[in-house]
Structures are given as structure tokens and as C-alpha cells.
Design a protein around this motif. Structure first.
Motif, PDB file in Angstrom:
ATOM      1  N   TYR A 157       0.859  -1.196  -0.127  1.00 47.59           N
ATOM      2  CA  TYR A 157       0.028   0.168   0.002  1.00 47.59           C
ATOM      3  C   TYR A 157       0.820   1.248  -0.016  1.00 47.59           C
ATOM      4  O   TYR A 157       2.091   1.341   0.698  1.00 47.59           O
ATOM      5  N   ASN A 161      -3.425   4.377  -1.623  1.00 46.31           N
ATOM      6  CA  ASN A 161      -4.525   3.371  -1.009  1.00 46.31           C
ATOM      7  C   ASN A 161      -4.709   3.785   0.570  1.00 46.31           C
ATOM      8  O   ASN A 161      -5.966   3.413   0.726  1.00 46.31           O
ATOM      9  N   VAL A 164      -7.494   6.255   0.243  1.00 51.17           N
ATOM     10  CA  VAL A 164      -8.877   5.804  -0.047  1.00 51.17           C
ATOM     11  C   VAL A 164      -9.442   4.877   1.039  1.00 51.17           C
ATOM     12  O   VAL A 164     -10.757   5.128   1.264  1.00 51.17           O
ATOM     13  N   LEU A 165      -8.488   4.103   1.736  1.00 50.80           N
ATOM     14  CA  LEU A 165      -9.028   3.277   2.735  1.00 50.80           C
ATOM     15  C   LEU A 165      -9.709   4.169   4.072  1.00 50.80           C
ATOM     16  O   LEU A 165     -10.897   3.999   4.546  1.00 50.80           O
ATOM     17  N   ILE A 168     -13.029   5.732   2.939  1.00 45.81           N
ATOM     18  CA  ILE A 168     -14.222   4.298   2.938  1.00 45.81           C
ATOM     19  C   ILE A 168     -14.419   4.353   4.418  1.00 45.81           C
ATOM     20  O   ILE A 168     -15.721   4.312   4.913  1.00 45.81           O
ATOM     21  N   SER A 204     -14.206  -7.514  10.591  1.00 44.87           N
ATOM     22  CA  SER A 204     -13.247  -6.652   9.607  1.00 44.87           C
ATOM     23  C   SER A 204     -12.015  -7.108   9.813  1.00 44.87           C
ATOM     24  O   SER A 204     -11.183  -6.983   8.466  1.00 44.87           O
ATOM     25  N   TRP A 215      -7.873  -5.013  -3.089  1.00 48.09           N
ATOM     26  CA  TRP A 215      -9.050  -4.387  -2.985  1.00 48.09           C
ATOM     27  C   TRP A 215      -9.911  -4.993  -1.542  1.00 48.09           C
ATOM     28  O   TRP A 215     -10.923  -4.583  -1.181  1.00 48.09           O
ATOM     29  N   TYR A 218     -10.284  -3.012   1.320  1.00 49.12           N
ATOM     30  CA  TYR A 218     -11.555  -1.902   1.107  1.00 49.12           C
ATOM     31  C   TYR A 218     -12.733  -2.332   1.246  1.00 49.12           C
ATOM     32  O   TYR A 218     -13.531  -1.782   1.744  1.00 49.12           O
ATOM     33  N   ASN A 221     -13.266  -2.675   5.057  1.00 47.09           N
ATOM     34  CA  ASN A 221     -13.561  -1.236   5.626  1.00 47.09           C
ATOM     35  C   ASN A 221     -15.009  -0.567   5.314  1.00 47.09           C
ATOM     36  O   ASN A 221     -15.086   0.318   5.838  1.00 47.09           O
TER      37      ASN A 221
END
Length: 327
Positions: A157, A161, A164-165, A168, A204, A215, A218, A221
Motif C-alpha cells: 500500500y 491506497n 482511499v481506505l 471509505i 473486519s 481491494w 477496501y 473497511n
């Protein structure tokens, strides 16, 4: 760092002290959701601003918040409700408090540690909530540096990345706290939400621990829509166990215990991360450290279910030595 947790718990305590128990869970969820939405906007803004601009805007925002608080937020520390259920637990029977106490006097009063422990032990629910808060702090701490290091080492990552994580996660947290919790709590109760969020946190971490592609985290998350309800659900449960003048003490204790879990978390999970990502790992499970992070929430499920299905301790019963005062 010093004011971060303090601002949150004081905001929750202020809302709990001024809102009835029926509407309190919605208010606490709303306050938490606003915080998550602010984190979301901050993460998005950081993508377009320079480092100097980020710190400048953060400083201006803090100043605006301070001015807003001083102008619009009224001090309530001197207010005492006359109803028996709203009287504080820690006040002696012969002690009288004047409503005209100044704010400066309240800052000079430091509650002894024995009174804080007395408050936490005054109810089985509060004692169990303390355990959940500590375990939740361990889990949240494990979601920080050890979690990010695992993603970088295992899935390569980069900062994009991670951004984006975070987007989300904060989006899911804001949606869950602002919209899901106020609608779900009247149906299931905060206790059921607390148990459900602990399960979501474990699932999770379990999914990420066996991630085989970029992915996968993602998708995992997305579960913070429910998992991020742990803290507001716990705060709502605690708020109903104390009177309005003890909300700050109770919320501060829970936040402090959770922060203590955050402190211990890197000491536990960082060496574990290093071990299982190295060639010296006792068995082939690189994500075992994240599985252990999830175990904190899985263990927290036990006291949360004890809160849900155990005997409910009212404040009136606590002060009356277990006797109920039925009209």
C-alpha cells in the motif's frame, strides 16, 4: 493530542446532561457522526492542500470552534435536577450544593481517585462498560500503526491506497452514526448495537488478516458502518447510569480507560506484526497480528452481552442500597 479525546468526551457529556434519556442515543450518535464527517472532509481536503495550508486551516478551525463555544454553549455545571434519578451518585446525603457556584470554583475541585473508582463500581453495567472500553481501546490502537504497516508490507500500500481506505472508513462511520444508529437504537437498544459492533470489528480484522488482494481491505473497511458504533453506543449506555452532574466524570473515565488501551496496543501488536511478517514466524499466518486485534473486540463481545442480557442497575437502586422505590 492532549485535547482530542477531551473534546469528544466533553461534547458527549454536555449533550447527555442536557437531553432526556429517550433522545440521548440519537444525540450522541449525531455528535459522533459529525466528528466522523469532519474527519472525512479533512481527509478529502488534505488531498488538495499543501502541508502548510493544512495546518493553517486546522488552526483557524480550532479558533472558530473556541469562539463558537464561548458564545453559544452555556455552562451547566451548576445545574442540579430536583428529580431523585438525576441526583449525582457521588454526593453525600448531608452535602448541599449551591446553584450559584462559579466556573472558576469548579475547576479547583479535583475528584479523588477513590470516588472515581466508587463511581465505576457503583453499577455492574458501569463495570462491564469499563472492560469494553479498555478492549475497544486495544482494538482501535491496533487499527493504527500495526494495521497500516501490515498493509504496506504485505500488499504494498502507498499513500493513495491509505487515503482511499480512510475515506471509505470515515464515510461508513459517518453514515452509521448519523443515520443508522438513531433509527436502530429505538428498535434494538444500545446494548444490542454494542454487541453487533464488536462482532463487526472482529469480522473486519479477520478479513483483512487473510487479504489476498489490494481491494480486500477496501471491502472490509465497509464494516465500520456498524463497527464505529461501538464508542457512541458505549457512551450512551454509560450516560444512563449517572446523573447529569456526573456525565463529565463518567465519560472522561471511559475515554481515559480507552486511551490507556490505545497506549498499550502498540506495545502488544507492533512486536507481533514484526514477528509474523518475518521469516522467524512460528507458523505461516502473516496477518495473525490483525487477527489478534480482532480478538480484542471478540473478547469485548462477552461483557457487552452481559450488559445486554444482565440485570439492569438503575441509579435509584444504587443509592438506595438495592431497594426499589415504587410509587
Amino acid at each position: 493530542m492532549v485535547s482530542d479525546s477531551g473534546i469528544e468526551c466533553l461534547s458527549i457529556a454536555y449533550a447527555a446532561a442536557n437531553i432526556s434519556e429517550e433522545k440521548r442515543v440519537s444525540a450522541i450518535g449525531f455528535v459522533a457522526g459529525i466528528g466522523s464527517a469532519a474527519s472525512l472532509l479533512g481527509t478529502m481536503a488534505a488531498r488538495f492542500l499543501s502541508t502548510a495550508q493544512i495546518f493553517l486551516i486546522a488552526a483557524i478551525s480550532s479558533m472558530v470552534a473556541t469562539i463558537y463555544m464561548r458564545i453559544f454553549v452555556k455552562e451547566t455545571s451548576g445545574r442540579i435536577d430536583s428529580e431523585p434519578l438525576n441526583q449525582p451518585i457521588l454526593v453525600d446525603n448531608g452535602e448541599e450544593r449551591s446553584q450559584s457556584k462559579s466556573v472558576s470554583q469548579s475547576f479547583k475541585e479535583v475528584l479523588p481517585l477513590k470516588d472515581i473508582f466508587c463511581l465505576l463500581k457503583s453499577s455492574v453495567t458501569l463495570s462491564l462498560a469499563t472492560v469494553v472500553a479498555f478492549l475497544n481501546g486495544l482494538g482501535e490502537g491496533g487499527q493504527q500503526t500495526p494495521y497500516l504497516y501490515f498493509l504496506k508490507a504485505r500488499l504494498q500500500y502507498n499513500k493513495d491506497n491509505f487515503a482511499v481506505l480512510m475515506l471509505i472508513g470515515y464515510t461508513g462511520a459517518a453514515i452509521g452514526q448519523l443515520f443508522l444508529m438513531p433509527r436502530l437504537a429505538p428498535i434494538t437498544g444500545e446494548e444490542a448495537i454494542l454487541s453487533l459492533s464488536c462482532i463487526s470489528g472482529f469480522i473486519s480484522m479477520l478479513i483483512v488478516s487473510i487479504a489476498w488482494a489490494v481491494w480486500v481491505p477496501y471491502v472490509a473497511n465497509l464494516l465500520p458502518i456498524i463497527a464505529f458504533l461501538t464508542r457512541p453506543a458505549l457512551q450512551s449506555i454509560v450516560s444512563k447510569q449517572v446523573g447529569p452532574n456526573e456525565q463529565g466524570i463518567a465519560q472522561g473515565c471511559i475515554a481515559g480507560i480507552s486511551s490507556f488501551g490505545n497506549i498499550l496496543s502498540p506495545l502488544i501488536y507492533t512486536p507481533l506484526t514484526d514477528l509474523f511478517l518475518s521469516e522467524k514466524a512460528p507458523f505461516n499466518y502473516p496477518g495473525f497480528n490483525l487477527f489478534c486485534v480482532g480478538l480484542a473486540w471478540l473478547i469485548a463481545l462477552i461483557p457487552s452481552m452481559m450488559i445486554q442480557f444482565g440485570t439492569k442497575n438503575s441509579r435509584l437502586k444504587i443509592r438506595d442500597g438495592g431497594r426499589t422505590l415504587d410509587a
